[in-house]
Design a protein around this motif. Structure first.
Motif, PDB file in Angstrom:
ATOM      1  N   ALA A  31      75.635  77.552  77.433  1.00  0.00           N
ATOM      2  CA  ALA A  31      74.414  77.149  78.234  1.00  0.00           C
ATOM      3  C   ALA A  31      73.221  76.525  77.325  1.00  0.00           C
ATOM      4  O   ALA A  31      73.377  77.010  75.963  1.00  0.00           O
TER       5      ALA A  31
ATOM      6  N   PRO B  25      69.435  75.694  76.418  1.00  0.00           N
ATOM      7  CA  PRO B  25      68.016  76.881  76.232  1.00  0.00           C
ATOM      8  C   PRO B  25      67.330  76.604  77.543  1.00  0.00           C
ATOM      9  O   PRO B  25      67.320  75.556  78.204  1.00  0.00           O
ATOM     10  N   ALA B  26      66.381  77.589  77.878  1.00  0.00           N
ATOM     11  CA  ALA B  26      65.519  77.591  78.879  1.00  0.00           C
ATOM     12  C   ALA B  26      64.218  77.046  78.827  1.00  0.00           C
ATOM     13  O   ALA B  26      63.430  76.835  79.564  1.00  0.00           O
TER      14      ALA B  26
ATOM     15  N   GLU C 163      67.603  79.021  72.051  1.00  0.00           N
ATOM     16  CA  GLU C 163      66.440  79.513  73.070  1.00  0.00           C
ATOM     17  C   GLU C 163      65.238  79.694  72.255  1.00  0.00           C
ATOM     18  O   GLU C 163      63.993  79.255  72.691  1.00  0.00           O
TER      19      GLU C 163
ATOM     20  N   SER D 190      63.641  76.341  71.464  1.00  0.00           N
ATOM     21  CA  SER D 190      62.863  75.735  72.885  1.00  0.00           C
ATOM     22  C   SER D 190      61.679  76.191  73.006  1.00  0.00           C
ATOM     23  O   SER D 190      60.839  75.448  73.792  1.00  0.00           O
ATOM     24  N   TRP D 191      61.259  77.550  72.447  1.00  0.00           N
ATOM     25  CA  TRP D 191      59.989  78.247  72.963  1.00  0.00           C
ATOM     26  C   TRP D 191      59.156  78.168  71.551  1.00  0.00           C
ATOM     27  O   TRP D 191      58.164  78.737  71.546  1.00  0.00           O
TER      28      TRP D 191
ATOM     29  N   ASP E  92      76.578  86.160  81.178  1.00  0.00           N
ATOM     30  CA  ASP E  92      75.089  85.634  81.558  1.00  0.00           C
ATOM     31  C   ASP E  92      74.044  86.699  81.275  1.00  0.00           C
ATOM     32  O   ASP E  92      72.888  86.371  80.861  1.00  0.00           O
TER      33      ASP E  92
ATOM     34  N   ALA F 101      71.019  86.403  78.255  1.00  0.00           N
ATOM     35  CA  ALA F 101      69.837  86.447  78.849  1.00  0.00           C
ATOM     36  C   ALA F 101      69.017  87.606  78.088  1.00  0.00           C
ATOM     37  O   ALA F 101      67.929  87.539  77.775  1.00  0.00           O
TER      38      ALA F 101
ATOM     39  N   ARG G 290      68.724  87.083  74.038  1.00  0.00           N
ATOM     40  CA  ARG G 290      67.708  86.023  73.913  1.00  0.00           C
ATOM     41  C   ARG G 290      66.163  86.348  74.104  1.00  0.00           C
ATOM     42  O   ARG G 290      65.279  86.083  73.335  1.00  0.00           O
TER      43      ARG G 290
END
Length: 391
Positions: free
Chosen positions: A41, A43-44, A151, A154-155, A348, A352, A355
Motif C-alpha cells: 500500500a 503512504p497516506a 508513511e 509522506s508526513w 491492514d 496502520a 505506522r
C-alpha cells in the motif's frame, strides 16, 4: 522474537525463517510466464516520496568480514515536490531479488516483488526535515520496512534506510555485486559484535549526510543527487529506529552519538554496553505478547531500568515478530504454508498501527507535537491493537 533465549533468537531473527523458506509452496497459477505481482500500500500523507540510493565507503574502518574498507548501501527517502514521469524504485534491485529467491530455493520464483512508491531522484520539497535512520533485522534488507518508511516521509520526514553487508540479507552494489548474509551468528558475543558494527555503520551514514548537507556528494560513484536534497536535511533533529537486530543498533547508535535525540526498537533484543549504561534520551520499546520483553527477554529489563529519559513500552496485540515489517502485508498474498511470524492480527490493522505509533513517537520527540490520540499511552480508539505495557 517469540523465543527470547539468545542463541534461538539469533537463528530466527531475520527474513522469512528457515523453515518457511524451505517449505513455502508455489501455487499452480504462479508461473514464470505470468508471475504474481506482490503489492504494498502507498503512504497516506500529503507529500509524494522521492528517494536516492547511495553507495558509501568508510575508508577509516576495515570491514570485519573482508579486511577491506567498509562499504554500505543506503537509501535516502524524502518528501518530493514533483514525481511525474519519474521511475519508481523496486522493493529490491534485480540482483538482490534473484539472490533472495535463490535463498528460498525457488519457492518465490512465481512472484514479482513489489514496486515502492518512491520516485527515483525526484526533486525534494523545500524545507528542512527531521532525519531518521532505519536499520533492518538480521538477514533482512533495508527495504523490508518500506510501508513504515514511506508513511513517515509522506508526513515530512527524511528517512535513511541502511543495509549492513554480510549481516543484512542481500546487498546489491552499483557494479552488480551482491553481498549475502554471512549468517546470523549463534552466540551472544557474535551478535554483540554485529550490533557494534551496525552502530558504527549508522554513525558513518550520519557523517555522510553531514557531507551532503554541506554541498558535497558522499556517493562513491558521485552519481547525481536530487535537486534540493541538501537543504532538506535538519541534522539537529535526528532519530533512529529499527526492527529486531536493527532496534538494538538504534540503541547502540544513541549510546555512541549524543546527537541522536530519540530512538525506537521494534521487537528486538538489545545488546552491548548500552544495556548497562542506558540512555538519557527518549526511547520506545514495542513488542508482542509472545516476546513479552520486560518479563522474558534476557536484556530488556536491565536496559529498561537504565533508561533515564522519556520511556515507553508498548505491545502490538495478536502480532508476530514480523508484524512490524512489510512481511505482514506480503504474507496474505502468498499461498498457505508455514507461519511467517506475523501472528493473527489483520495485515491492514498491523500496518496502520505500526505506522501511526512510530510517527506519533517521533512527532512528539523531534517535533514537539503532542500525542493527542493517546496512542503512546495505549489508549487510542483508532488503533486499539496498540497496548500500554510500562512507562
Amino acid at each position: 522474537m517469540p523465543d527470547v533465549r539468545p542463541a534461538r533468537r539469533v537463528l530466527l531473527a531475520g527474513g522469512l525463517g528457515a523453515a518457511a523458506a524451505a517449505a513455502l509452496p508455489v501455487p499452480a497459477y504462479a508461473s514464470a510466464a505470468e508471475p504474481v505481482l506482490l503489492r504494498l500500500a502507498g503512504p497516506a500523507g500529503p507529500a509524494p516520496v522521492g528517494a536516492v540510493e547511495l553507495h558509501l565507503v568508510d575508508r577509516s574502518r576495515t570491514d570485519p568480514w573482508t579486511d577491506r574498507p567498509r562499504e554500505l548501501m543506503a537509501t535516502v527517502a524524502y518528501p518530493a515536490v514533483d514525481v511525474r514521469d519519474r521511475p519508481l524504485l523496486p522493493w529490491l534491485p534485480p540482483g538482490a531479488e534473484r539472490a533472495l529467491k535463490a535463498r528460498y530455493g525457488g519457492a518465490l520464483d512465481g512472484y514479482a516483488f513489489p514496486w515502492t512508491h518512491s520516485a527515483d531522484r525526484a526533486p525534494a520539497r523545500p524545507g528542512r526535515r527531521p532525519v531518521l535512520l532505519y536499520s533492518p533485522g538480521a538477514a533482512s534488507d533495508r527495504t523490508f520496512n518500506t510501508l513504515v518508511v514511506e508513511e513517515l516521509v509522506s508526513w515530512g520526514y527524511v528517512v535513511v534506510t541502511v543495509d549492513h553487508p554480510h549481516d543484512s540479507g542481500e546487498v546489491e552494489f552499483p557494479d552488480g555485486r551482491v553481498v549475502l548474509s554471512a549468517g546470523e551468528g549463534s552466540t551472544e558475543a557474535e551478535v554483540t559484535a554485529a550490533v557494534a558494527v551496525r552502530a558504527a555503520d549508522l554513525r558513518f551514514v550520519l557523517g555522510s549526510l553531514a557531507v551532503l548537507s554541506r554541498g558535497g556528494n558522499p556517493d562513491a560513484e558521485r552519481r547525481r543527487l536530487p535537486r534540493g536534497l541538501r537543504a532538506a536535511l535538519d541534522l539537529s533533529r535526528v532519530g533512529a529506529f529499527g526492527h529486531s537486530r536493527g532496534g538494538a543498533a538504534a540503541a547502540a547508535l544513541m549510546d555512541l552519538d549524543p546527537g541522536v535525540r530519540a530512538g525506537a526498537d521494534l521487537d528486538g533484543t538489545v545488546f552491548g554496553p548500552v544495556v548497562g549504561r542506558g540512555l538519557d534520551r527518549p526511547f520506545l520499546l514495542m513488542d508482542t505478547a509472545v516476546h513479552d520483553g520486560l518479563n522474558k527477554d534476557p536484556y530488556w529489563p536491565e536496559f529498561w531500568r537504565n533508561l533515564r529519559g522519556w520511556r515507553r513500552c508498548l505491545r502490538l496485540a495478536d502480532a508476530g515478530h514480523h508484524s512490524f515489517t512489510d512481511l505482514v502485508a506480503l504474507a496474505p498474498q502468498l499461498p498457505p504454508g508455514p507461519p511467517l511470524q506475523v501472528g493473527t492480527i489483520a495485515a491492514d490493522r498491523a500496518v496502520a498501527a505500526v505506522r501511526a505509533t512510530v510517527r506519533a513517537f517521533f512527532d512528539l520527540q523531534l517535533r514537539g507535537r503532542p500525542d493527542t490520540g493517546h496512542l503512546l499511552d495505549g489508549a487510542s480508539r483508532r488503533h486499539p491493537e496498540v497496548g500500554y505495557v510500562a512507562g
